[in-house]
Design an enzyme around this catalytic site. Structure first.
Site, PDB file in Angstrom:
ATOM      1  N   ALA A   1      88.593 -77.325   6.775  1.00 37.27           N
ATOM      2  CA  ALA A   1      88.179 -78.715   6.968  1.00 37.27           C
ATOM      3  C   ALA A   1      87.471 -78.821   8.319  1.00 37.27           C
ATOM      4  O   ALA A   1      87.771 -78.063   9.246  1.00 37.27           O
ATOM      5  CB  ALA A   1      89.401 -79.618   6.935  1.00 37.27           C
TER       6      ALA A   1
ATOM      7  N   GLY B   1      91.014 -75.193   4.242  1.00 34.80           N
ATOM      8  CA  GLY B   1      90.383 -75.816   3.075  1.00 34.80           C
ATOM      9  C   GLY B   1      89.384 -74.881   2.397  1.00 34.80           C
ATOM     10  O   GLY B   1      89.130 -75.007   1.195  1.00 34.80           O
TER      11      GLY B   1
ATOM     12  N   GLU C   1      91.435 -72.775   0.213  1.00 32.21           N
ATOM     13  CA  GLU C   1      91.881 -73.636  -0.884  1.00 32.21           C
ATOM     14  C   GLU C   1      90.763 -73.850  -1.904  1.00 32.21           C
ATOM     15  O   GLU C   1      91.007 -73.913  -3.106  1.00 32.21           O
ATOM     16  CB  GLU C   1      92.383 -74.971  -0.322  1.00 32.21           C
ATOM     17  CG  GLU C   1      93.696 -74.782   0.450  1.00 32.21           C
ATOM     18  CD  GLU C   1      94.113 -76.000   1.250  1.00 32.21           C
ATOM     19  OE1 GLU C   1      93.248 -76.602   1.920  1.00 32.21           O
ATOM     20  OE2 GLU C   1      95.310 -76.347   1.217  1.00 32.21           O
TER      21      GLU C   1
ATOM     22  N   GLU D   1      96.385 -73.644   9.180  1.00 33.31           N
ATOM     23  CA  GLU D   1      96.631 -75.030   9.590  1.00 33.31           C
ATOM     24  C   GLU D   1      97.778 -75.161  10.583  1.00 33.31           C
ATOM     25  O   GLU D   1      97.754 -76.006  11.474  1.00 33.31           O
ATOM     26  CB  GLU D   1      96.919 -75.904   8.356  1.00 33.31           C
ATOM     27  CG  GLU D   1      95.710 -76.180   7.481  1.00 33.31           C
ATOM     28  CD  GLU D   1      95.445 -75.124   6.408  1.00 33.31           C
ATOM     29  OE1 GLU D   1      96.010 -74.011   6.488  1.00 33.31           O
ATOM     30  OE2 GLU D   1      94.669 -75.418   5.494  1.00 33.31           O
TER      31      GLU D   1
HETATM   32  N1  CO8 Z   1      85.745 -77.297  11.907  1.00 34.30           N
HETATM   33  C1  CO8 Z   1      84.726 -77.598  12.737  1.00 34.30           C
HETATM   34  N2  CO8 Z   1      84.005 -76.672  13.398  1.00 34.30           N
HETATM   35  C2  CO8 Z   1      84.317 -75.375  13.209  1.00 34.30           C
HETATM   36  C3  CO8 Z   1      85.373 -74.980  12.350  1.00 34.30           C
HETATM   37  C4  CO8 Z   1      86.101 -76.014  11.682  1.00 34.30           C
HETATM   38  N3  CO8 Z   1      87.096 -75.734  10.829  1.00 34.30           N
HETATM   39  N4  CO8 Z   1      85.453 -73.629  12.369  1.00 34.30           N
HETATM   40  C5  CO8 Z   1      84.487 -73.198  13.208  1.00 34.30           C
HETATM   41  N5  CO8 Z   1      83.796 -74.243  13.715  1.00 34.30           N
HETATM   42  C6  CO8 Z   1      82.677 -74.197  14.659  1.00 34.30           C
HETATM   43  C7  CO8 Z   1      83.147 -73.836  16.052  1.00 34.30           C
HETATM   44  O1  CO8 Z   1      83.633 -74.974  16.736  1.00 34.30           O
HETATM   45  C8  CO8 Z   1      81.874 -73.277  16.677  1.00 34.30           C
HETATM   46  O2  CO8 Z   1      81.055 -74.355  17.045  1.00 34.30           O
HETATM   47  P1  CO8 Z   1      80.236 -74.304  18.458  1.00 34.30           P
HETATM   48  O3  CO8 Z   1      79.255 -73.164  18.269  1.00 34.30           O
HETATM   49  O4  CO8 Z   1      79.598 -75.631  18.539  1.00 34.30           O
HETATM   50  O5  CO8 Z   1      81.242 -73.995  19.508  1.00 34.30           O
HETATM   51  C9  CO8 Z   1      81.210 -72.575  15.490  1.00 34.30           C
HETATM   52  O6  CO8 Z   1      81.794 -73.136  14.298  1.00 34.30           O
HETATM   53  C10 CO8 Z   1      81.474 -71.079  15.480  1.00 34.30           C
HETATM   54  O7  CO8 Z   1      82.867 -70.876  15.542  1.00 34.30           O
HETATM   55  P2  CO8 Z   1      83.577 -69.896  16.592  1.00 34.30           P
HETATM   56  O8  CO8 Z   1      82.785 -69.844  17.859  1.00 34.30           O
HETATM   57  O9  CO8 Z   1      85.004 -70.285  16.706  1.00 34.30           O
HETATM   58  O10 CO8 Z   1      83.401 -68.492  15.822  1.00 34.30           O
HETATM   59  P3  CO8 Z   1      84.350 -67.206  15.903  1.00 34.30           P
HETATM   60  O11 CO8 Z   1      83.618 -66.154  15.144  1.00 34.30           O
HETATM   61  O12 CO8 Z   1      84.757 -66.959  17.311  1.00 34.30           O
HETATM   62  O13 CO8 Z   1      85.700 -67.620  15.107  1.00 34.30           O
HETATM   63  C11 CO8 Z   1      86.957 -68.577  13.258  1.00 34.30           C
HETATM   64  C12 CO8 Z   1      85.658 -67.878  13.720  1.00 34.30           C
HETATM   65  C13 CO8 Z   1      88.128 -67.605  13.395  1.00 34.30           C
HETATM   66  C14 CO8 Z   1      86.769 -68.940  11.816  1.00 34.30           C
HETATM   67  C15 CO8 Z   1      87.229 -69.816  14.138  1.00 34.30           C
HETATM   68  O14 CO8 Z   1      86.050 -70.621  14.177  1.00 34.30           O
HETATM   69  C16 CO8 Z   1      88.358 -70.694  13.670  1.00 34.30           C
HETATM   70  O15 CO8 Z   1      89.511 -70.360  13.881  1.00 34.30           O
HETATM   71  N6  CO8 Z   1      88.038 -71.847  13.022  1.00 34.30           N
HETATM   72  C17 CO8 Z   1      89.027 -72.805  12.601  1.00 34.30           C
HETATM   73  C18 CO8 Z   1      89.819 -72.301  11.434  1.00 34.30           C
HETATM   74  C19 CO8 Z   1      90.884 -73.306  11.021  1.00 34.30           C
HETATM   75  O16 CO8 Z   1      91.802 -73.608  11.737  1.00 34.30           O
HETATM   76  N7  CO8 Z   1      90.753 -73.813   9.782  1.00 34.30           N
HETATM   77  C20 CO8 Z   1      91.699 -74.723   9.218  1.00 34.30           C
HETATM   78  C21 CO8 Z   1      91.223 -76.109   9.378  1.00 34.30           C
HETATM   79  S1  CO8 Z   1      92.433 -77.275   8.826  1.00 34.30           S
HETATM   80  C22 CO8 Z   1      92.190 -77.381   7.161  1.00 34.30           C
HETATM   81  O17 CO8 Z   1      91.363 -76.723   6.585  1.00 34.30           O
HETATM   82  C23 CO8 Z   1      93.068 -78.342   6.452  1.00 34.30           C
HETATM   83  C24 CO8 Z   1      92.759 -78.434   4.970  1.00 34.30           C
HETATM   84  C25 CO8 Z   1      93.099 -79.790   4.487  1.00 34.30           C
HETATM   85  C26 CO8 Z   1      92.543 -80.128   3.146  1.00 34.30           C
HETATM   86  C27 CO8 Z   1      91.090 -79.769   2.931  1.00 34.30           C
HETATM   87  C28 CO8 Z   1      90.174 -80.914   3.119  1.00 34.30           C
HETATM   88  C29 CO8 Z   1      88.710 -80.512   3.045  1.00 34.30           C
END
Ligand code: CO8
Length: 265
Positions: A69, A116, A119, A139
């Site tokens: 998400a 997500g 999922e 999450e």
């Molecule tokens: N949301 C918003 N922005 C994101 C997300 C995200 N989930 N993931 C990555 N980005 C953005 C980063 O902020 C970054 O932006 P910027 O360049 O502006 O700083 C860009 O994408 C690149 O990301 P990273 O620099 O972090 O890249 P890395 O290669 O270092 O890391 C990862 C990749 C491991 C994937 C890391 O980005 C990460 O951990 N992301 C978050 C993962 C996460 O926690 N996901 C769970 C989210 S909660 C959820 O999904 C709940 C589901 C609920 C129901 C579903 C409804 C749709």
């Protein structure tokens, strides 16, 4: 027939009976914004209605399927907002559309499928993974829990022990482990993913559509029903398939040593 729509966050392509939806927010790792999930829902519905489409693929980029998400959009939401809108069913169109599609939906996954994103792959009928695929429900690390099936579909796919460990610790599973655990149907090289998914979808789209629907219904019945009910459902569907012209055509073609010419495609 499918009418071309210009979406903001996804690309849709139709070729040889296959409708492909590509998640397209590369700057934020295809984070699932409300716009993206709404658009995925609209596209799945449109492909489901499109006569010329027999199978649907949902895919992301070479490096990432979707990192969950959109946390920036989600972080200021309040409980009353979420509860009243029944979030994630704010984005219900997406989950409902994938869930209710009668046409098979394949997830083709390279790189991260997290939260997500994981999922969404599990809502599809099966997952083809590139060697680079990584699945996880992280999450817990941002102070919440999976909200679109992660605790349920992952548990059904890989069993309680692995699902519990992954959801509680946020550990990410690589493609090897995902295949070994039954989460994905097969692993292919990264540069072959699009081709293998497309060929698989083409093959499915070339079969008799009502028969494909019956198979999907029957396998899905087996996920929830007792074995006894599932077998009865399958037996009835098997008998019913004999009412299709395509069944006669398929068997006659086999006997005549020729390719079947299915009418319902
Ligand atoms: N949301 C918003 N922005 C994101 C997300 C995200 N989930 N993931 C990555 N980005 C953005 C980063 O902020 C970054 O932006 P910027 O360049 O502006 O700083 C860009 O994408 C690149 O990301 P990273 O620099 O972090 O890249 P890395 O290669 O270092 O890391 C990862 C990749 C491991 C994937 C890391 O980005 C990460 O951990 N992301 C978050 C993962 C996460 O926690 N996901 C769970 C989210 S909660 C959820 O999904 C709940 C589901 C609920 C129901 C579903 C409804 C749709």
């Amino acid at each position: 027939n499918y009418e071309t729509v210009n979406y903001e966050t996804i690309l849709v392509d139709i070729k040889e009976g296959v409708g492909t939806i590509t998640l397209n927010r590369p700057k934020v790792m295809n984070a699932l914004s409300q716009t993206l999930t709404r658009e995925v829902g609209e596209a799945v519905d449109a492909l489901e209605k499109a006569e010329e489409v027999g199978c649907i693929i949902i895919t992301g980029g070479d490096k990432v399927f979707a990192a969950g998400a959109d946390i920036n959009e989600m972080k200021d939401l309040t409980f009353p907002q979420l509860y009243m809108a029944d979030f994630p069913y704010i984005q219900r169109d997406c989950w409902r559309a994938i869930d209710e599609a009668r046409k098979p939906v394949i997830a083709a996954v390279a790189g991260f499928a997290l939260g997500g994103g994981c999922e969404m792959t599990m809502a599809c009928d099966f997952i083809i993974a590139a060697e680079s695929a990584k699945f996880g429900q992280p999450e817990v690390s941002i102070g919440t829990i999976p909200g679109a099936g992660g605790t349920q579909r992952l548990t059904k796919a890989v069993g309680k022990a692995k699902a519990m460990e992954m959801c509680l610790s946020g550990r990410v599973m690589d493609a090897e482990e995902a295949e070994r655990s039954g989460l994905v149907s097969r692993i292919v090289a990264v540069d072959e993913l699009a081709d293998v998914a497309f060929k698989t979808a083409c093959k499915i789209a070339s079969y008799s559509r009502p028969v494909v629907y019956m198979i999907k219904e029957s396998v899905n019945m087996g996920v929830d029903a007792s074995l006894r009910d599932g077998l009865a459902f399958e037996r009835r569907n098997f008998a019913s398939s004999f009412a299709f012209e395509d069944c006669k055509e398929g068997m006659t073609a086999f006997a005549e040593k020729r390719k079947p010419d299915f009418k319902h495609r």
